[in-house]
Design a protein around this motif. Structure first.
Motif, PDB file in Angstrom:
ATOM      1  N   PHE A  97       0.839  -1.195   0.000  1.00 25.09           N
ATOM      2  CA  PHE A  97       0.000   0.000   0.000  1.00 25.09           C
ATOM      3  C   PHE A  97       0.874   1.245   0.000  1.00 25.09           C
ATOM      4  N   GLY A  98       0.294   2.321  -0.468  1.00 25.98           N
ATOM      5  CA  GLY A  98       0.974   3.607  -0.473  1.00 25.98           C
ATOM      6  C   GLY A  98       0.382   4.523   0.573  1.00 25.98           C
ATOM      7  N   LEU A  99       1.219   5.318   1.192  1.00 24.92           N
ATOM      8  CA  LEU A  99       0.793   6.304   2.177  1.00 24.92           C
ATOM      9  C   LEU A  99       0.704   7.662   1.493  1.00 24.92           C
ATOM     10  N   GLY A 100      -0.419   8.317   1.653  1.00 29.63           N
ATOM     11  CA  GLY A 100      -0.536   9.690   1.188  1.00 29.63           C
ATOM     12  C   GLY A 100      -1.763   9.912   0.334  1.00 29.63           C
ATOM     13  N   PRO A 101      -2.163  11.129   0.249  1.00 30.85           N
ATOM     14  CA  PRO A 101      -1.637  12.291   0.964  1.00 30.85           C
ATOM     15  C   PRO A 101      -1.929  12.234   2.465  1.00 30.85           C
ATOM     16  N   ILE A 102      -1.091  12.938   3.208  1.00 31.03           N
ATOM     17  CA  ILE A 102      -1.315  13.138   4.632  1.00 31.03           C
ATOM     18  C   ILE A 102      -1.356  14.638   4.872  1.00 31.03           C
ATOM     19  N   SER A 103      -2.357  15.079   5.619  1.00 31.46           N
ATOM     20  CA  SER A 103      -2.577  16.510   5.827  1.00 31.46           C
ATOM     21  C   SER A 103      -2.862  16.808   7.289  1.00 31.46           C
ATOM     22  N   VAL A 104      -2.242  17.880   7.769  1.00 28.75           N
ATOM     23  CA  VAL A 104      -2.492  18.369   9.125  1.00 28.75           C
ATOM     24  C   VAL A 104      -2.748  19.870   9.013  1.00 28.75           C
ATOM     25  N   GLN A 105      -3.749  20.367   9.731  1.00 27.06           N
ATOM     26  CA  GLN A 105      -4.000  21.809   9.721  1.00 27.06           C
ATOM     27  C   GLN A 105      -2.690  22.545   9.966  1.00 27.06           C
ATOM     28  N   PRO A 106      -2.417  23.584   9.187  1.00 29.44           N
ATOM     29  CA  PRO A 106      -1.125  24.272   9.310  1.00 29.44           C
ATOM     30  C   PRO A 106      -0.754  24.675  10.737  1.00 29.44           C
ATOM     31  N   GLU A 107      -1.690  25.187  11.496  1.00 29.66           N
ATOM     32  CA  GLU A 107      -1.372  25.620  12.865  1.00 29.66           C
ATOM     33  C   GLU A 107      -1.167  24.453  13.821  1.00 29.66           C
ATOM     34  N   ARG A 108      -1.475  23.232  13.391  1.00 30.93           N
ATOM     35  CA  ARG A 108      -1.307  22.041  14.232  1.00 30.93           C
ATOM     36  C   ARG A 108      -0.135  21.172  13.776  1.00 30.93           C
ATOM     37  N   GLN A 109       0.587  21.593  12.744  1.00 35.41           N
ATOM     38  CA  GLN A 109       1.722  20.813  12.252  1.00 35.41           C
ATOM     39  C   GLN A 109       2.870  20.845  13.257  1.00 35.41           C
ATOM     40  N   ARG A 110       3.719  19.823  13.160  1.00 35.82           N
ATOM     41  CA  ARG A 110       4.894  19.653  14.020  1.00 35.82           C
ATOM     42  C   ARG A 110       4.529  19.450  15.498  1.00 35.82           C
ATOM     43  N   GLN A 111       3.369  18.822  15.710  1.00 33.83           N
ATOM     44  CA  GLN A 111       2.934  18.502  17.067  1.00 33.83           C
ATOM     45  C   GLN A 111       2.765  16.994  17.267  1.00 33.83           C
ATOM     46  N   GLY A 112       3.175  16.207  16.262  1.00 31.37           N
ATOM     47  CA  GLY A 112       3.096  14.754  16.375  1.00 31.37           C
ATOM     48  C   GLY A 112       1.789  14.153  15.889  1.00 31.37           C
ATOM     49  N   ILE A 113       0.874  14.973  15.396  1.00 32.33           N
ATOM     50  CA  ILE A 113      -0.424  14.463  14.942  1.00 32.33           C
ATOM     51  C   ILE A 113      -0.254  13.590  13.702  1.00 32.33           C
ATOM     52  N   GLY A 114       0.515  14.072  12.731  1.00 31.06           N
ATOM     53  CA  GLY A 114       0.757  13.290  11.519  1.00 31.06           C
ATOM     54  C   GLY A 114       1.430  11.970  11.819  1.00 31.06           C
ATOM     55  N   LYS A 115       2.416  12.000  12.687  1.00 30.51           N
ATOM     56  CA  LYS A 115       3.123  10.766  13.061  1.00 30.51           C
ATOM     57  C   LYS A 115       2.177   9.778  13.739  1.00 30.51           C
TER      58      LYS A 115
END
Length: 176
Positions: free
Chosen positions: A76-94
């Motif tokens: 399987f392929g992963l993507g797209p993955i999207s996180v609200q800009p103001e919530r990025q780099r908080q571990g939500i995507g991971k």
């Protein structure tokens, strides 16, 4: 934070979230939301997860079938993955990636592949060993995580909804 499968009625929210999250990305084609709609329409949206915070969807990840040298083989392929800009780099995507990979494993998947920045996806267990290729993309951006079976080698191909979404000039894609 609650991670759950996409439900009927989430489609437009996911589309808007995806378009907003990718709007400022220099490698974005601007059609990432359309990719998800295309995957859904064709039946290729194997797994679609959202992250909710106080009842609002703040992130989304899609997984769809891929082939390696023309054979699906449980990949399987992963993507797209999207996180609200103001919530990025908080571990939500991971967290979304981790949950999605676990669900794919439970379904018996052999592995998952993506095209993206190794520095971003290495922390989720993805690696590039040069054995997978994608036309026009530097092999270091073509990554995979193996759940079981032999290490794959060959040409990676995503579902038809992705047909023109890879930008060969910089090795980035709408999957990052």
């Amino acid at each position: 934070m609650n991670i759950r499968p996409e439900r009927p009625g989430d489609e437009d929210i996911i589309h808007e979230l995806t378009q907003t999250a990718f709007a400022a990305m220099p490698y974005s084609s601007g059609t990432e939301g359309a990719i998800i709609r295309g995957l859904r329409k064709s039946g290729d949206l194997t797994l679609s997860l959202v992250a909710e915070d106080d009842g609002a969807i703040v992130a989304h990840v899609a997984f769809s079938p891929v082939t390696i040298d023309g054979i699906h083989g449980g990949w399987f392929g992963l993507g797209p993955i999207s996180v609200q800009p103001e919530r990025q780099r908080q571990g939500i995507g991971k967290a979304l990636i981790s949950e999605g990979l676990e669900r794919l494993k439970q379904r018996g998947a052999a592995g998952c592949a993506l095209i993206g920045n190794p520095d971003v996806y290495r922390g989720s267990g993805f690696e590039s060993d040069g054995l997978l290729s994608y036309e026009g993309v530097d092999s270091r951006y073509v990554q995979r995580i193996l759940f079981h079976g032999p290490v794959p080698r060959g040409r990676l191909r995503f579902a038809p909804a992705f047909q023109t979404e890879i930008t060969p000039s910089d090795g980035q894609s709408s999957l990052t």
